[in-house]
Design an enzyme around this catalytic site. Sequence first.
Site, mmCIF file in Angstrom:
data_model
loop_
_atom_site.group_PDB
_atom_site.id
_atom_site.type_symbol
_atom_site.label_atom_id
_atom_site.label_comp_id
_atom_site.label_asym_id
_atom_site.label_seq_id
_atom_site.Cartn_x
_atom_site.Cartn_y
_atom_site.Cartn_z
ATOM 1 N N CYS A 73 17.683 18.471 62.666
ATOM 2 C CA CYS A 73 19.089 17.898 62.788
ATOM 3 C C CYS A 73 18.644 16.872 64.180
ATOM 4 O O CYS A 73 18.346 17.411 65.221
ATOM 5 C CB CYS A 73 19.895 18.914 63.405
ATOM 6 S SG CYS A 73 21.535 18.323 64.119
ATOM 7 N N CYS A 226 25.590 12.185 61.695
ATOM 8 C CA CYS A 226 24.578 13.039 61.522
ATOM 9 C C CYS A 226 23.237 12.268 61.557
ATOM 10 O O CYS A 226 23.133 11.299 61.162
ATOM 11 C CB CYS A 226 24.513 13.400 59.952
ATOM 12 S SG CYS A 226 23.084 14.205 59.368
#
Length: 328
Positions: A73, A226
Amino acid sequence: MTIIFHKVHGSGNTFYLHEEMPNIPYDWPLTAQKMCDPSNDNGADGLLIISQSTKADAKMRVYNADGSEASMCGNGLRCVARFVLTKLKQTKATIETMKAVLSVQQVDPIFKSIDTYSVEISPVSFELSSLPMMYDDNKRVMNSVIPEFASDIRFTAVSVPNPHLIGIVPIQYIEESQFQEQLATSFNIENEYFPDGVNVSFVHPVDESSIFVRTFERGVGFTNACGTAMTASALVSATINLVPFGDVTVYNPGGFVKCVIEQNGEHVHLSLIGNATFFATYSGELSDDGEFLCNSIILHEHEIKEYKELEHHSQLKIKDGWSRNENL
């Protein structure tokens, strides 16, 4: 035992962050589901757990809002970088993730005095087996129309290492998100193309060196941003000559980041540069069934205010870019 969670975000991608104590087990997938639920102080997109590492300065694990674990991430890594570097009193470090040990460092602010970090995004692969994705007998999908998906969108599949399907789209698909949601949802239930699901991003240029990206994340849904998707989108955009290699500004519903794309032959080095904002600190007790009972909250008002200014700045830049470049 009293434990602490920080509520943090990178580009509006929100997480709870916790440094776990050795040998004190918790059910983190269950905790992620409970804490990220929208009924819990507006919830979050995921849970970041920092622990000791034998390979790096620290280890990061990422749990999505549905309790599934992500291999990486980028937005979360920036927040972990800030926590670890502050604790170590350093400006550079390495963080162990599921599939790689990645370099992180503090850099000059991306906007005003906002805490800003650069993180490495790796490994990178265009091989469909790395996502995995199955489409006929193809080994790669690069800037191709896939009639089964859409007739007017060119798609590229890439893992960084999270799996991404990147679509370069006309502006109407940015202005209206329903089709993207339908397509992404179909790929994250049982389907013939993506056995493990996939993150789906729609991309439209803002100007000659910047793009806008909206992402539907597997295990989460639409998020403000994201990190791996923004980096993957910048890489794809440079690879197909939509923007130049080098520094690419990537706007998103939650703000903007800088992606640096360096190519040397077949090797590609990717860096994601953006904010790591800590806007609340919670102290309390965590039960065995994943319920967090909060005793106190500290809001970091200055960080909240300054990031709202960045969001406003970003929205103006996007509108200005699209109004000047209607034919992009």
